[in-house]
Design an enzyme around this catalytic site. Structure first.
Site, PDB file in Angstrom:
ATOM      1  N   LYS A   1       0.823  -1.214   0.000  1.00  0.00           N
ATOM      2  CA  LYS A   1       0.000   0.000   0.000  1.00  0.00           C
ATOM      3  C   LYS A   1       0.859   1.267   0.000  1.00  0.00           C
ATOM      4  O   LYS A   1       0.413   2.323  -0.408  1.00  0.00           O
ATOM      5  CB  LYS A   1      -0.968  -0.034   1.170  1.00  0.00           C
ATOM      6  CG  LYS A   1      -1.868  -1.276   1.084  1.00  0.00           C
ATOM      7  CD  LYS A   1      -3.234  -1.100   1.596  1.00  0.00           C
ATOM      8  CE  LYS A   1      -4.187  -2.222   1.189  1.00  0.00           C
ATOM      9  NZ  LYS A   1      -3.658  -3.596   1.215  1.00  0.00           N
TER      10      LYS A   1
HETATM   11  C1  LIG Z   1      -4.267  -4.643   0.430  1.00  0.00           C
HETATM   12  C2  LIG Z   1      -3.460  -5.884   0.250  1.00  0.00           C
HETATM   13  C3  LIG Z   1      -3.784  -6.855  -0.726  1.00  0.00           C
HETATM   14  C4  LIG Z   1      -4.999  -6.743  -1.621  1.00  0.00           C
HETATM   15  O1  LIG Z   1      -4.893  -5.729  -2.588  1.00  0.00           O
HETATM   16  P1  LIG Z   1      -6.209  -5.196  -3.339  1.00  0.00           P
HETATM   17  O2  LIG Z   1      -5.747  -4.047  -4.139  1.00  0.00           O
HETATM   18  O3  LIG Z   1      -7.166  -4.809  -2.257  1.00  0.00           O
HETATM   19  O4  LIG Z   1      -6.720  -6.321  -4.172  1.00  0.00           O
HETATM   20  C5  LIG Z   1      -2.954  -7.964  -0.849  1.00  0.00           C
HETATM   21  N1  LIG Z   1      -1.895  -8.139  -0.044  1.00  0.00           N
HETATM   22  C6  LIG Z   1      -1.556  -7.237   0.919  1.00  0.00           C
HETATM   23  C7  LIG Z   1      -0.376  -7.514   1.804  1.00  0.00           C
HETATM   24  C8  LIG Z   1      -2.319  -6.084   1.096  1.00  0.00           C
HETATM   25  O5  LIG Z   1      -1.979  -5.207   2.057  1.00  0.00           O
END
Ligand SMILES: *Cc1c(COP(=O)(O)O)cnc(C)c1O
Length: 494
Positions: A115
């Protein structure tokens, strides 16, 4: 380029600039903002991008979407967001796992989860948007978090001009490490508060604040408006397109593929934001053949891709890949819009809200299946993938990344498609250290973060990421715990 809502069915749809779309987040009709055209990426663009560092590639690609932003300003923002200090060693490096799979490591930022890739740049885009739209109020970002998003948002928004941020987390709903990461947060414009209850209580509390007109008026009196940082904002999605294009350039540069060669991309998926960004990269013209959508036991997307029926009315599982424990994948709405248009999207979203499920028309389902393949891993398979990938390939994957690797392997076994495949690696193994250690057979008899991290490092001969090491040494700044009913007071207090 302008932006319009995925649910706008007017004969001449209402459009806004990208700065407006980023400032608003959600369209007034409840839909998500999408560009009114998707730019093309040519071989000339790829050639221009290849020699550039990540930040410059990001500015180049973002300027194709954010046409009202000044190009030099975007470049300055990207160079800060993806600096060596914030992403030591480069923002999105690729690592070979085996003959077919390459890991695209998206977790070298300040919070060790993917993120950061969006949340380091998005606050800067918002800050510019406030200036560009001559906004006189400060934006107060409210976030309810089950762990990772809150910390990444705090790091991204800290000390950004014109913005404050408050993060609410469920008092017993996050790991020790996650709690430590948030309560030690540095920055002058940040606030962190625990909420008695579970994640839904915190989330509902934030939603209630957003929909309370009298609270909005009180915030206004204090010179502020409430805003959100969640993944439906175009300002979070656009930066995610960059790393797929960047990885393609890197694979050419390091000789893994020839220029123009097709690859596959596999993404561990929750809210469908990350994989949708890959879909946009493909739509732009990046030579991606298949997008493999990887899920855990909450396999609502696997079923959707296979059957065309989206059905959230099912049991919810808590898994060792908690960031993918989601039954409503909000960004899927953007795919429906691109494939089926706004009238259909609007209709299906109403059905989802009222009945908890919907069915794609057959011809459109076919088009989704042409591009996407859906697979999932249960808990046992996830552990086994962490273990096997570590022992056979010498690659230590976190539990989310392992879901991606395992699903890519299922796809390859089932189809025989051995095109070079990028797996999005979404978190450092140290972010989910206890489960990763257990998977490789190392039992840790402690819930003390420092001991868990040290044990994993010892067992695997890998380094603890510097930001997590540093967190262990910081003083706790935020200790307040409130009932959900007191959340408005906290939100107005800062
Ligand atoms: C948020 C997240 C995801 C999922 O990503 P999306 O964009 O919501 O599909 C997968 N792995 C981790 C570690 C995350 O923090």
């Amino acid at each position: 380029m302008n932006y319009r809502s995925t649910r706008d069915t007017l004969s001449s749809p209402i459009t806004v600039s990208s700065a407006e779309a980023i400032k608003k987040g959600l369209a007034p009709d409840g839909g998500l903002y999408m560009p009114d055209m998707i730019p093309r990426l040519s071989s000339v663009d790829i050639a221009a991008l290849r020699p550039l560092p990540y930040a410059d590639r990001a500015a180049y690609i973002l300027s194709m979407f954010l046409t009202d932003y000044d190009k030099d300003a975007l470049l300055a923002d990207c160079r800060e967001a993806y600096s060596e200090e914030r992403f030591p060693g480069g923002a999105a490096p690729t690592k070979k796992i085996d003959d077919v799979l390459t890991s695209l490591e998206l977790w070298h930022g300040p919070t060790c989860a993917f993120k950061d890739m969006a949340l380091q740049i998005m606050p800067r885009l918002l800050s510019r948007a406030l200036t560009m739209t001559e906004e006189t109020l400060r934006a107060h970002i409210l976030v309810a978090t089950s762990g990772d998003t809150g910390k990444a948002a705090l790091e991204g928004y800290r000390d950004v001009p014109g913005v404050d941020i408050s993060v609410f987390y469920p008092v017993d709903g996050v790991s020790r490490m996650q709690k430590m990461q948030m309560t030690t947060q540095e920055g002058e414009n940040v606030n962190v508060c625990a909420v008695r209850g579970n994640f839904d209580d915190a989330q509902n509390g934030v939603k209630a604040i957003f929909s309370d007109k009298s609270l909005a008026e009180k915030a206004l009196e204090g010179g502020r408006f409430f805003s959100s940082a969640n993944s439906i904002n175009w300002g979070r999605l656009a930066p995610q397109i960059v790393y797929y294009i960047s990885a393609y350039c890197d694979l050419i540069e390091n000789g893994t593929i020839a220029d123009g060669e097709q690859i596959n991309v596999c993404v561990p998926t929750g809210n469908f934001g990350n994989i949708f960004a890959a879909y946009i990269a493909r739509y732009m013209g990046l030579p991606i053949a298949k997008l493999i959508c990887a899920s855990n036991s909450n396999c609502v997307l696997t079923d959707f891709i296979r059957t065309g029926v989206y059905d959230r009315t099912r049991e919810f599982y808590k898994t060792m890949s908690p960031s993918m424990d989601i039954l409503i994948s909000s960004n899927l709405e953007r795919l429906l819009y691109v494939i089926g248009g706004s009238a259909l999207t609007s209709e299906l979203m109403t059905e989802l809200k009222e009945c908890g499920k919907y069915t794609m028309p057959a011809s459109l389902h076919e088009r989704i299946r042409d591009v996407f393949a859906g697979y999932y891993l249960n808990e046992e398979e996830t552990s086994a993938t962490v273990k096997e990938t570590f022992e056979k390939n010498g690659y230590l994957a976190d539990t989310h990344t392992a879901v991606g690797i395992g699903c890519a392997r299922k796809y390859i076994a089932e189809t025989g498609d051995t095109r070079p495949t990028i797996v999005a690696s979404t978190a450092s193994p140290y972010k989910f250290a206890a489960d990763v250690a257990a998977a490789i057979g190392k039992k840790i008899d402690s819930d003390e973060p420092s001991e868990i991290l040290a044990s994993l490092s010892e067992a695997t001969g890998t380094e603890i990421p510097a930001p997590l090491k540093r967190t262990l040494t910081l003083p706790v700044r935020f200790t307040r715990t409130v009932d959900p009913s007191d959340m408005p007071e906290v939100a107005l207090g800062r």
